[in-house]
Motif scaffolding. Structure first.
Motif, mmCIF file in Angstrom:
data_model
loop_
_atom_site.group_PDB
_atom_site.id
_atom_site.type_symbol
_atom_site.label_atom_id
_atom_site.label_comp_id
_atom_site.label_asym_id
_atom_site.label_seq_id
_atom_site.Cartn_x
_atom_site.Cartn_y
_atom_site.Cartn_z
ATOM 1 N N ASP A 294 15.163 -52.023 -14.971
ATOM 2 C CA ASP A 294 15.624 -50.939 -14.101
ATOM 3 C C ASP A 294 15.174 -51.158 -12.659
ATOM 4 O O ASP A 294 15.932 -50.922 -11.713
ATOM 5 N N ILE A 295 13.953 -51.599 -12.493
ATOM 6 C CA ILE A 295 13.439 -51.833 -11.138
ATOM 7 C C ILE A 295 14.015 -53.121 -10.561
ATOM 8 O O ILE A 295 14.231 -53.230 -9.346
ATOM 9 N N ALA A 296 14.278 -54.105 -11.432
ATOM 10 C CA ALA A 296 14.887 -55.353 -10.959
ATOM 11 C C ALA A 296 16.265 -55.118 -10.363
ATOM 12 O O ALA A 296 16.713 -55.878 -9.499
ATOM 13 N N ALA B 69 10.251 -57.078 -2.492
ATOM 14 C CA ALA B 69 9.172 -56.119 -2.717
ATOM 15 C C ALA B 69 9.561 -54.729 -2.226
ATOM 16 O O ALA B 69 9.167 -53.720 -2.822
ATOM 17 N N VAL B 70 10.339 -54.668 -1.149
ATOM 18 C CA VAL B 70 10.812 -53.368 -0.657
ATOM 19 C C VAL B 70 11.724 -52.711 -1.693
ATOM 20 O O VAL B 70 11.595 -51.520 -1.994
ATOM 21 N N GLY B 71 12.646 -53.509 -2.242
ATOM 22 C CA GLY B 71 13.510 -52.967 -3.284
ATOM 23 C C GLY B 71 12.731 -52.537 -4.514
ATOM 24 O O GLY B 71 13.010 -51.488 -5.103
ATOM 25 N N ALA B 72 11.732 -53.341 -4.895
ATOM 26 C CA ALA B 72 10.901 -52.989 -6.047
ATOM 27 C C ALA B 72 10.116 -51.714 -5.778
ATOM 28 O O ALA B 72 9.936 -50.881 -6.676
ATOM 29 N N TRP B 73 9.651 -51.545 -4.547
ATOM 30 C CA TRP B 73 8.908 -50.329 -4.189
ATOM 31 C C TRP B 73 9.790 -49.099 -4.353
ATOM 32 O O TRP B 73 9.340 -48.065 -4.868
ATOM 33 N N ILE B 74 11.045 -49.201 -3.939
ATOM 34 C CA ILE B 74 11.964 -48.072 -4.096
ATOM 35 C C ILE B 74 12.148 -47.749 -5.581
ATOM 36 O O ILE B 74 12.080 -46.589 -5.996
ATOM 37 N N GLY B 75 12.371 -48.798 -6.386
ATOM 38 C CA GLY B 75 12.544 -48.580 -7.813
ATOM 39 C C GLY B 75 11.309 -47.990 -8.464
ATOM 40 O O GLY B 75 11.413 -47.102 -9.328
ATOM 41 N N CYS B 76 10.138 -48.459 -8.076
ATOM 42 C CA CYS B 76 8.888 -47.933 -8.643
ATOM 43 C C CYS B 76 8.678 -46.481 -8.242
ATOM 44 O O CYS B 76 8.198 -45.669 -9.045
ATOM 45 N N PRO C 291 3.106 -47.454 -10.367
ATOM 46 C CA PRO C 291 2.512 -48.200 -9.250
ATOM 47 C C PRO C 291 3.159 -49.577 -9.082
ATOM 48 O O PRO C 291 3.324 -50.318 -10.053
ATOM 49 N N LEU C 292 3.510 -49.911 -7.861
ATOM 50 C CA LEU C 292 4.127 -51.208 -7.577
ATOM 51 C C LEU C 292 3.221 -52.380 -7.947
ATOM 52 O O LEU C 292 3.704 -53.367 -8.513
ATOM 53 N N PRO C 293 1.891 -52.328 -7.660
ATOM 54 C CA PRO C 293 1.042 -53.469 -8.018
ATOM 55 C C PRO C 293 1.058 -53.788 -9.515
ATOM 56 O O PRO C 293 1.044 -54.961 -9.899
ATOM 57 N N ALA C 294 1.085 -52.761 -10.359
ATOM 58 C CA ALA C 294 1.103 -53.000 -11.802
ATOM 59 C C ALA C 294 2.400 -53.689 -12.213
ATOM 60 O O ALA C 294 2.391 -54.615 -13.048
#
Length: 347
Positions: A55-57, A108-115, A121-124
């Motif tokens: 989903d985040i991908a 990483a910006v896109g992943a941050w939005i999805g998270c 948490p984005l780091p996890a």
């Protein structure tokens, strides 16, 4: 004398009717699927839910592709905006040209939005995906083989890659730097998986390890390449980028270990209100057990309060009033005894 070498494909595209099937695109797509597959397994092992990585991908991959292309076009702008060049070629991503630095940054910006949308948490999430990204890079580098690009200096080593004559390249055998980087990325993936199991890396440290390890390999491999690139102080731009990103990754790793040691206990909180059947059953069992403990504790308190009141008459000590009543009774009997005494004497 003939020498051994790795042959290159005569073409990087196969036409299925009007539809072109490009080897470069296939390598990118396969790499993405491998990254999501491995990331999903690692995410579930950390306590996350199936499907969250994918989903985040959905957010991270498009952002990453745009970021990778932007980095390539900006750092090699002369290929698209120089004299005699066609700027429309900047959009032809299938012809090659993705910068990993831009792909990771904007991805990483896109992943941050999805998270943020999933409340995790984005780091996890990045820790779970880190070795999968390295494997995706290892697979994606073979797209450069299809396009006959990103090779090193000329060599007669048995594993040299054969390059045919073409625009901006001469026929010959060269160091297969795409192969070197592919093998290096596989090693990075193995390193991250081992270190994560051995040291329980968390809070983005597995991802930082991946970044640092990749930069080490990219530095010396980049130094071997002979394709056109910008130089700063006689050193290729991507070598400087590798050094800078390596330092940032190491600093993050060290500071994170001091400020937030250990690994996240919960990587994906339940926001559905009930969770799945198993989670709900476990929650109900815990609630029942807690209710039973509370009931027993309340009963014990009530018994303690009622016990002293019921037993007070039997256990109460003799009071001053009781002693006084006994003394009065004794005094009332005393005259009768004194009156009988003289009669006894007379007899």
């Amino acid at each position: 004398m003939d020498i051994a070498y790795i042959p290159s494909p005569s073409t990087g595209v196969i036409h299925l009717g009007p539809i072109p099937l490009r080897g470069y695109a296939f390598c990118i797509i396969i790499g993405v699927f491998v990254a999501v597959w491995l990331g999903n397994k690692r995410w579930i092992a950390r306590g996350g839910k199936p499907g969250t990585v994918a989903d985040i991908a959905v957010w991270a991959v498009p952002f990453g592709l745009v970021g990778g292309r932007l980095y390539h076009v900006i750092t090699d702008y002369q290929l698209y905006f120089g004299e005699g060049r066609n700027w429309v070629d900047a959009f032809k991503i299938w012809e090659g040209g993705l910068g990993i630095w831009g792909a990771i940054a904007l991805g990483a910006v896109g992943a941050w939005i999805g998270c943020r949308l999933r409340g995790i948490p984005l780091p996890a999430w990045a820790d779970a995906l880190a070795p999968g990204i390295a494997l995706a890079q290892a697979i994606g580098r073979w797209g450069n083989w299809f396009n006959q690009e990103l090779y090193g200096r000329a060599t007669d080593l048995p594993w040299a890659v054969e390059i045919s004559a073409g625009p901006n390249r001469d026929a010959g055998t060269y160091h297969p730097t795409f192969l070197y980087e592919s093998l290096w990325c596989i090693g990075v993936a193995v390193l991250v998986i081992w270190a994560d199991r051995r040291f329980k890396l968390g809070h983005g440290r597995a991802f930082a390890l991946y970044v640092a390890a990749y930069c080490v390999g990219r530095g010396w491999i980049e130094y071997m390449r002979v394709d056109e690139a910008h130089h700063i102080l006689g050193v290729r731009l991507n070598v400087w980028t590798s050094i800078a990103v390596f330092v940032l990754a190491v600093v993050y790793f060290v500071l994170s270990a001091k400020l937030r040691p250990g690994r996240e206990e919960v990587v994906e909180p339940d926001r559905s209100g009930g969770g799945d059947g198993k989670d709900k059953a476990e929650a109900d069992d815990k609630a029942k057990a807690k209710a039973e403990v509370d009931d027993k504790a309340q009963a014990a308190v009530e018994a303690a309060d009622a016990g002293p009141k019921d037993s007070a008459p039997a256990l109460a000590p003799r009071t001053d009033t009781t002693v006084a009543q006994g003394a009065v009774k004794a005094d009332l009997r005393k005259p009768a005894v004194d009156a009988e005494a003289p009669e006894a004497d007379k007899s």
